[in-house]
Design a protein around this motif. Sequence first.
Motif, PDB file in Angstrom:
ATOM      1  N   UNK A 201       7.244  12.225  18.981  1.00  0.00           N
ATOM      2  CA  UNK A 201       5.637  11.867  19.373  1.00  0.00           C
ATOM      3  C   UNK A 201       5.232  12.876  20.745  1.00  0.00           C
ATOM      4  N   UNK A 202       6.288  13.354  21.065  1.00  0.00           N
ATOM      5  CA  UNK A 202       6.089  14.292  22.546  1.00  0.00           C
ATOM      6  C   UNK A 202       5.389  15.590  21.649  1.00  0.00           C
ATOM      7  N   UNK A 203       4.090  15.842  21.682  1.00  0.00           N
ATOM      8  CA  UNK A 203       3.595  17.089  20.927  1.00  0.00           C
ATOM      9  C   UNK A 203       3.867  18.160  21.902  1.00  0.00           C
ATOM     10  N   UNK A 204       3.669  17.937  23.209  1.00  0.00           N
ATOM     11  CA  UNK A 204       4.028  19.168  24.357  1.00  0.00           C
ATOM     12  C   UNK A 204       5.221  19.605  23.838  1.00  0.00           C
ATOM     13  N   UNK A 205       6.325  18.810  23.985  1.00  0.00           N
ATOM     14  CA  UNK A 205       7.767  19.340  23.745  1.00  0.00           C
ATOM     15  C   UNK A 205       7.984  19.796  22.539  1.00  0.00           C
ATOM     16  N   UNK A 206       7.139  19.575  21.370  1.00  0.00           N
ATOM     17  CA  UNK A 206       7.418  20.128  20.185  1.00  0.00           C
ATOM     18  C   UNK A 206       6.607  21.482  20.181  1.00  0.00           C
ATOM     19  N   UNK A 207       5.554  21.536  20.858  1.00  0.00           N
ATOM     20  CA  UNK A 207       4.752  22.975  20.901  1.00  0.00           C
ATOM     21  C   UNK A 207       5.723  23.710  21.537  1.00  0.00           C
ATOM     22  N   UNK A 208       6.429  23.388  22.595  1.00  0.00           N
ATOM     23  CA  UNK A 208       7.195  24.399  23.495  1.00  0.00           C
ATOM     24  C   UNK A 208       8.569  24.865  22.576  1.00  0.00           C
ATOM     25  N   UNK A 209       8.883  24.573  21.445  1.00  0.00           N
ATOM     26  CA  UNK A 209       9.885  25.323  20.965  1.00  0.00           C
ATOM     27  C   UNK A 209       9.286  26.637  20.281  1.00  0.00           C
ATOM     28  N   UNK A 210      10.400  27.559  20.097  1.00  0.00           N
ATOM     29  CA  UNK A 210       9.976  28.942  19.711  1.00  0.00           C
ATOM     30  C   UNK A 210       9.220  28.819  18.382  1.00  0.00           C
ATOM     31  N   UNK A 211       8.439  29.589  17.800  1.00  0.00           N
ATOM     32  CA  UNK A 211       7.942  29.297  16.698  1.00  0.00           C
ATOM     33  C   UNK A 211       8.520  29.600  15.352  1.00  0.00           C
ATOM     34  N   UNK A 212       9.641  30.370  15.714  1.00  0.00           N
ATOM     35  CA  UNK A 212      10.721  30.595  14.437  1.00  0.00           C
ATOM     36  C   UNK A 212      12.081  30.007  14.734  1.00  0.00           C
ATOM     37  N   UNK A 219      16.467  11.751  10.201  1.00  0.00           N
ATOM     38  CA  UNK A 219      15.588  10.595   9.761  1.00  0.00           C
ATOM     39  C   UNK A 219      14.501  11.158   9.149  1.00  0.00           C
ATOM     40  N   UNK A 220      14.199  10.738   7.625  1.00  0.00           N
ATOM     41  CA  UNK A 220      13.031  11.407   6.715  1.00  0.00           C
ATOM     42  C   UNK A 220      12.053  10.583   6.546  1.00  0.00           C
ATOM     43  N   UNK A 221      11.908   9.672   7.524  1.00  0.00           N
ATOM     44  CA  UNK A 221      10.407   8.610   7.138  1.00  0.00           C
ATOM     45  C   UNK A 221       9.353   9.107   7.417  1.00  0.00           C
ATOM     46  N   UNK A 222       8.261   8.320   7.764  1.00  0.00           N
ATOM     47  CA  UNK A 222       7.085   8.645   8.387  1.00  0.00           C
ATOM     48  C   UNK A 222       6.943   9.446   9.759  1.00  0.00           C
ATOM     49  N   UNK A 223       8.109   8.957  10.473  1.00  0.00           N
ATOM     50  CA  UNK A 223       7.974   9.513  11.854  1.00  0.00           C
ATOM     51  C   UNK A 223       8.475  11.219  11.633  1.00  0.00           C
ATOM     52  N   UNK A 224       9.228  11.468  10.521  1.00  0.00           N
ATOM     53  CA  UNK A 224       9.509  12.801  10.497  1.00  0.00           C
ATOM     54  C   UNK A 224       8.382  13.465  10.028  1.00  0.00           C
ATOM     55  N   UNK A 225       7.363  12.898   9.274  1.00  0.00           N
ATOM     56  CA  UNK A 225       6.108  13.301   8.797  1.00  0.00           C
ATOM     57  C   UNK A 225       5.576  13.743   9.537  1.00  0.00           C
ATOM     58  N   UNK A 226       5.201  12.864  10.987  1.00  0.00           N
ATOM     59  CA  UNK A 226       4.448  13.249  12.072  1.00  0.00           C
ATOM     60  C   UNK A 226       5.115  14.342  12.935  1.00  0.00           C
ATOM     61  N   UNK A 227       6.252  14.501  12.751  1.00  0.00           N
ATOM     62  CA  UNK A 227       6.895  15.588  13.620  1.00  0.00           C
ATOM     63  C   UNK A 227       6.477  17.090  12.727  1.00  0.00           C
ATOM     64  N   UNK A 228       6.479  16.767  11.575  1.00  0.00           N
ATOM     65  CA  UNK A 228       6.234  18.205  10.903  1.00  0.00           C
ATOM     66  C   UNK A 228       4.752  18.592  11.090  1.00  0.00           C
ATOM     67  N   UNK A 229       3.872  17.594  11.013  1.00  0.00           N
ATOM     68  CA  UNK A 229       2.514  17.721  11.297  1.00  0.00           C
ATOM     69  C   UNK A 229       2.241  18.589  12.683  1.00  0.00           C
ATOM     70  N   UNK A 230       3.171  18.040  13.774  1.00  0.00           N
ATOM     71  CA  UNK A 230       3.008  18.673  15.252  1.00  0.00           C
ATOM     72  C   UNK A 230       3.551  20.089  15.177  1.00  0.00           C
ATOM     73  N   UNK A 231       4.753  20.261  14.671  1.00  0.00           N
ATOM     74  CA  UNK A 231       5.260  21.431  14.410  1.00  0.00           C
ATOM     75  C   UNK A 231       4.321  22.447  13.717  1.00  0.00           C
ATOM     76  N   UNK A 232       3.641  22.137  12.753  1.00  0.00           N
ATOM     77  CA  UNK A 232       2.603  22.943  11.907  1.00  0.00           C
ATOM     78  C   UNK A 232       1.281  23.083  12.874  1.00  0.00           C
ATOM     79  N   UNK A 233       1.016  22.284  13.552  1.00  0.00           N
ATOM     80  CA  UNK A 233      -0.231  22.477  14.591  1.00  0.00           C
ATOM     81  C   UNK A 233       0.372  23.529  15.724  1.00  0.00           C
ATOM     82  N   UNK A 234       1.591  23.451  15.850  1.00  0.00           N
ATOM     83  CA  UNK A 234       2.126  24.302  17.068  1.00  0.00           C
ATOM     84  C   UNK A 234       2.190  25.809  16.353  1.00  0.00           C
TER      85      UNK A 234
END
Length: 475
Positions: A201-212, A219-234
């Motif tokens: 849920x650390x949106x800034x940290x996920x945004x800081x990952x290189x795009x490629x 973990x493959x539950x709903x928290x993972x879906x949140x992470x996919x969403x943030x990566x996608x937004x980034x």
Amino acid sequence: MTSSDVPSGQATPAIRTADILIVGGGLSGTLLAMQLLRLPGARHIVVLEPRAELGRGEAYSATELGHTLNGNAARMSVEPDDADDLTRWLQAHIAGGGWPESGVQQVPVAELFPPRGLFGVYARQRLAEAQAIGAAQGSSLSHVRDEVIDLQTPEQGVIATLKDGSQWQAGVAVLATGMFPAARTAQRQSSGLNAAALDPWDVQALRALPVDARVLIIGSGLTMVDALESLNQAGHRGPIEVFSRHGLLPHVRRQPPVWEDFLSLAPDLRSPLQLLRELRRQCTLAQSLGIDWQAPLDTVRVHIARLWSQADDTQRRQFVRHVRPWWESHHHRSPPQGDALLQRLLEEGRLTIHAASLQGVDSSGPRIRLRYRGQSEAVWIEGDGLINSTGIEYDWRRVDKPLPRQLLQRGLIRPGNLGLGIAADAGGAVLNAQAEPVQRLFAMGPPLRGMWWESTAVTDVALQAKALAERLASL
Ligand SMILES: Cc1cc2nc3c(=O)[nH]c(=O)nc-3n(C[C@H](O)[C@H](O)[C@H](O)COP(=O)(O)OP(=O)(O)OC[C@H]3O[C@@H](n4cnc5c(N)ncnc54)[C@H](O)[C@@H]3O)c2cc1C
């Protein structure tokens, strides 16, 4: 502000007093305060919560619009006696120009899946309204921004010690401390995963990952879906490898028709395995009639607390071992937007799901290395980023935080069934080390996971808040 902020620790060293202390001002603490303020009688309620805003906690502090509720508005009212409350609030909010993106979902307001951050605004507004009702009868609410590090029960009342050293005393205290997300919680026996992994849920940290970047997710539950969403937004475009023991993904939430409440017709059905067998039979029956299997499944929810509390430990263990993964993926379903993203990533071949157990993490080199074991021998995989989406730590004995540690050491609490959360009586009074109810210390929400199994969702918390407020007001 919905609460009068009290600067913590700046008053005299004398113990400050209140009638009721609520430890934690997430959704649970906020709904309890809201219910108490509405009840007749004058009382001073103090919510001890380090976050700036009440009503948000972990779930509703979300800033990403794609982090939505996992149920639609019709299912997420904070009013146990008024299921349409959130729908009406949203209608007014949208009509007033709020949440302009809501039109994208193209469904009636009751069927919208609102962003969790917006749900926090709703909860805060309901609290503010309750404060006005309370003020008219002499009740008040204060928000003290600090962490409680200890609680004691002297001869009378309860004393809470805050991180800054100040103290509050009240007749009763309620533990509304919520969940301990695995990624954010220091654990007594660390696997090293948290040191290497990012918080989902650390949106800034996920945004800081290189795009490629090649991203590894545990973990493959709903928290993972949140992470996919943030990566996608980034704007992430790289491969994503997800690892979980069973490799099960959350199903998408649909709007199934009403199905007969078959469990109320079968009161003898008790063991988890009997339940699962009957549920499978009902789902197959529904499908043979052309009806969504989610219809029979959704009737089970209201019986879970009863079935879990009636079961013995062997049956509970059976449930956790054999049914839980299945229950999690079928019952804790994904909102449609999150599922659409998940399916797109699978179709594009960018997302791979591994049914595998984690054997080790090596973050000493320039890339992160994960050792995992699937069907065959253990192998290493390398990635540019690692996300811990393993969910929630429910065992308070494993949580390395002052309050759980102190309460356990003092013998004021004892672990709940199967070590999940803490033990309490049916009305929420916590049980001490001798299994006696401590009549001045209560708990609600996620800490009661061992007692009710499902004790975290909006509807669970809303119901508990109402019942507990009535109990506290009658003391
Ligand atoms: C990411 C996420 C998404 C969710 N989505 C949904 C959903 O879509 N639908 C649904 O029905 N349910 C959902 N839930 C479950 C549920 O609604 C929440 O868990 C609910 O918010 C529980 O509220 P809470 O106040 O008990 O816990 P929390 O939200 O965890 O809040 C607890 C609060 O207590 C404070 N606290 C903890 N320890 C102390 C201390 N020692 N001193 C002072 N304060 C303390 C914390 O700062 C925190 O703010 C979600 C949960 C999470 C984590």
